[in-house]
Design an enzyme around this catalytic site. Sequence first.
Site, PDB file in Angstrom:
ATOM      1  N   ASP A  32      54.123  34.650  56.061  1.00 29.36           N
ATOM      2  CA  ASP A  32      52.723  35.143  55.611  1.00 29.36           C
ATOM      3  C   ASP A  32      51.871  35.140  56.735  1.00 29.36           C
ATOM      4  O   ASP A  32      51.646  34.174  57.797  1.00 29.36           O
ATOM      5  CB  ASP A  32      52.312  33.770  54.683  1.00 29.36           C
ATOM      6  CG  ASP A  32      51.447  34.606  53.731  1.00 29.36           C
ATOM      7  OD1 ASP A  32      50.342  34.862  53.946  1.00 29.36           O
ATOM      8  OD2 ASP A  32      51.674  34.589  52.705  1.00 29.36           O
ATOM      9  N   GLY A  78      44.628  41.368  45.047  1.00 30.75           N
ATOM     10  CA  GLY A  78      43.627  40.270  44.355  1.00 30.75           C
ATOM     11  C   GLY A  78      43.337  40.701  43.042  1.00 30.75           C
ATOM     12  O   GLY A  78      43.972  41.462  42.585  1.00 30.75           O
ATOM     13  N   CYS A 122      50.280  47.574  37.064  1.00 28.02           N
ATOM     14  CA  CYS A 122      49.272  48.481  37.323  1.00 28.02           C
ATOM     15  C   CYS A 122      50.010  50.040  37.975  1.00 28.02           C
ATOM     16  O   CYS A 122      49.278  50.858  38.233  1.00 28.02           O
ATOM     17  CB  CYS A 122      48.459  47.995  38.804  1.00 28.02           C
ATOM     18  SG  CYS A 122      47.484  46.718  38.371  1.00 28.02           S
ATOM     19  N   TYR A 151      45.900  50.599  44.280  1.00 30.34           N
ATOM     20  CA  TYR A 151      47.045  49.414  44.397  1.00 30.34           C
ATOM     21  C   TYR A 151      48.044  49.666  43.723  1.00 30.34           C
ATOM     22  O   TYR A 151      49.358  49.688  44.115  1.00 30.34           O
ATOM     23  CB  TYR A 151      46.356  48.342  43.755  1.00 30.34           C
ATOM     24  CG  TYR A 151      47.276  47.117  43.522  1.00 30.34           C
ATOM     25  CD1 TYR A 151      47.574  46.064  44.325  1.00 30.34           C
ATOM     26  CD2 TYR A 151      47.586  46.836  42.155  1.00 30.34           C
ATOM     27  CE1 TYR A 151      48.542  45.074  44.332  1.00 30.34           C
ATOM     28  CE2 TYR A 151      48.392  45.683  42.102  1.00 30.34           C
ATOM     29  CZ  TYR A 151      48.862  45.066  43.067  1.00 30.34           C
ATOM     30  OH  TYR A 151      49.496  43.657  42.807  1.00 30.34           O
ATOM     31  N   GLU A 193      40.671  36.015  43.042  1.00 31.16           N
ATOM     32  CA  GLU A 193      41.175  35.354  41.913  1.00 31.16           C
ATOM     33  C   GLU A 193      41.326  36.224  40.654  1.00 31.16           C
ATOM     34  O   GLU A 193      40.456  37.231  40.596  1.00 31.16           O
ATOM     35  CB  GLU A 193      40.362  34.097  41.348  1.00 31.16           C
ATOM     36  CG  GLU A 193      38.752  34.372  40.934  1.00 31.16           C
ATOM     37  CD  GLU A 193      37.865  34.605  41.828  1.00 31.16           C
ATOM     38  OE1 GLU A 193      38.247  34.896  43.158  1.00 31.16           O
ATOM     39  OE2 GLU A 193      36.707  34.506  41.573  1.00 31.16           O
ATOM     40  N   LYS A 194      42.144  35.974  39.655  1.00 32.50           N
ATOM     41  CA  LYS A 194      42.535  36.942  38.765  1.00 32.50           C
ATOM     42  C   LYS A 194      41.672  36.340  37.411  1.00 32.50           C
ATOM     43  O   LYS A 194      41.130  35.054  37.398  1.00 32.50           O
ATOM     44  CB  LYS A 194      44.076  36.948  38.290  1.00 32.50           C
ATOM     45  CG  LYS A 194      44.822  37.026  39.424  1.00 32.50           C
ATOM     46  CD  LYS A 194      45.204  38.380  39.818  1.00 32.50           C
ATOM     47  CE  LYS A 194      45.982  38.447  41.083  1.00 32.50           C
ATOM     48  NZ  LYS A 194      46.911  37.529  41.116  1.00 32.50           N
ATOM     49  N   LYS A 202      34.958  29.093  35.677  1.00 34.55           N
ATOM     50  CA  LYS A 202      33.589  29.251  35.096  1.00 34.55           C
ATOM     51  C   LYS A 202      33.275  28.261  33.982  1.00 34.55           C
ATOM     52  O   LYS A 202      32.216  27.458  33.824  1.00 34.55           O
ATOM     53  CB  LYS A 202      33.387  30.835  34.536  1.00 34.55           C
ATOM     54  CG  LYS A 202      33.185  31.556  35.446  1.00 34.55           C
ATOM     55  CD  LYS A 202      33.211  33.206  34.897  1.00 34.55           C
ATOM     56  CE  LYS A 202      32.990  34.116  35.746  1.00 34.55           C
ATOM     57  NZ  LYS A 202      32.788  35.581  35.316  1.00 34.55           N
ATOM     58  N   GLN A 220      38.652  44.757  26.097  1.00 36.81           N
ATOM     59  CA  GLN A 220      39.833  45.122  26.712  1.00 36.81           C
ATOM     60  C   GLN A 220      41.100  43.983  26.708  1.00 36.81           C
ATOM     61  O   GLN A 220      40.839  42.926  26.568  1.00 36.81           O
ATOM     62  CB  GLN A 220      39.563  45.561  28.180  1.00 36.81           C
ATOM     63  CG  GLN A 220      39.385  44.465  29.317  1.00 36.81           C
ATOM     64  CD  GLN A 220      37.819  44.040  29.236  1.00 36.81           C
ATOM     65  OE1 GLN A 220      37.114  44.184  28.333  1.00 36.81           O
ATOM     66  NE2 GLN A 220      37.364  43.662  30.546  1.00 36.81           N
ATOM     67  N   ARG A 296      46.560  46.442  28.287  1.00 32.86           N
ATOM     68  CA  ARG A 296      47.860  46.659  29.019  1.00 32.86           C
ATOM     69  C   ARG A 296      48.788  45.261  28.297  1.00 32.86           C
ATOM     70  O   ARG A 296      48.115  44.232  27.987  1.00 32.86           O
ATOM     71  CB  ARG A 296      47.583  46.297  30.441  1.00 32.86           C
ATOM     72  CG  ARG A 296      48.807  46.136  31.071  1.00 32.86           C
ATOM     73  CD  ARG A 296      48.532  46.192  32.454  1.00 32.86           C
ATOM     74  NE  ARG A 296      48.265  47.438  33.178  1.00 32.86           N
ATOM     75  CZ  ARG A 296      47.375  47.589  34.183  1.00 32.86           C
ATOM     76  NH1 ARG A 296      47.003  46.684  34.998  1.00 32.86           N
ATOM     77  NH2 ARG A 296      47.317  49.008  34.440  1.00 32.86           N
TER      78      ARG A 296
END
Length: 335
Positions: A32, A78, A122, A151, A193-194, A202, A220, A296
């Site tokens: 990596d 990301g 995706c 992506y 971050e996802k 948060k 969504q 999705r």
Amino acid sequence: MKNVIVLGGGGFIGGHLAKKMKDLGNHVRIADIKKNEFFKKEDICHEFILCDLTDAKLVELVITENCDEVYQLAADMGGAGYINTGQNDADVMHNSAIINLNVAHQCVLKKVKKVFYSSSACIYPEHNQLDPDNPNCIESTAYPANPDSEYGWEKLFSERMFLAFKRNHNLDVRIARFHNIFGPQGTWMGGKEKVPAAMLRKVAQTENNGTFEVWGDGLQTRSFLYISECIEAIIRLMESEFSGPVNIGSEEKISINDLAKMAIAISGKNISIYNIYGQEFFNKYGFNCPTGVRGRNSDNTLYLEKLGWSVSSPLIDGMSNTYQWIKSQVETFEK
Ligand code: NAD
């Protein structure tokens, strides 16, 4: 004992996968461009090669002849803030495509027995994901292709490239399309971050009776798979005779606002959410709100049919575990 190479083991899924492979008694080499921030090296591998996998010469050194399995998880990626703003498109496409080309080529030269490639949800066409209540992500709907991000296009190209290597060079590949994998030891701040990590951070950082922002109108929908189930699904796919591409994800669809509410409920705090989008978002951040497709969800019919197994852990359990971990990260960071 197998000789296993995990490319991208400095990252989230690769780190967990490498750890599992090592725990199972295999010899594990990671490569990596960065160290794993959250796992100690000795817990996840025997060798860690710090290198840039876009460099063909380095990939030649990393993938050696005695290798049983290569897991290719390295990618320039990301969350929505990274892949859906358009600002990183050239890097995302160039870096990930070159890594994949290098890896496929070396795996053939070094006669690697099996290769796993991590594709993504995706890749699915935008036109099948316009209705938040009825997204269609069945594997066979990938074509005619129309991913909503570069992506996704790169992932689709690399799927095809690995399948071409299978056809022409007998490379024994397994391809999974991951749908939003989350859990502890994943990126939780800094822009890559996802959604689940962003929400939980948060919530951890917001005072009681405070408010936090949710990007978009929050209507969504997505599904989110906990990391331990993802690892099990990868291992089962590798052990099977089925090449895929096949979805690895959860079928528990949830709106982003409901995910935010779940995160708040887990924290036990009294917090409200503020949906920010449109001109207000642009004025604040300088780019359009990167919410991606409207809906999705994973469809696990094919995985179940081919492998006789399906993921089953409820979202709330994974979110609760991840909240505890992110809360402790926030507390350490803010000290
Ligand atoms: P991650 O960003 O944590 O891990 C990717 C790793 O690749 C990082 O450690 C990064 O340093 C490494 N990398 C990037 N460029 C490199 C380079 N030039 N040389 C060497 N290493 C490089 O991401 P993740 O969530 O662990 O995802 C792993 C794989 O799964 C990726 O291919 C990703 O596209 C795919 N995927 C993940 C998700 C998800 O929800 N996490 C969903 C769909 C697909």
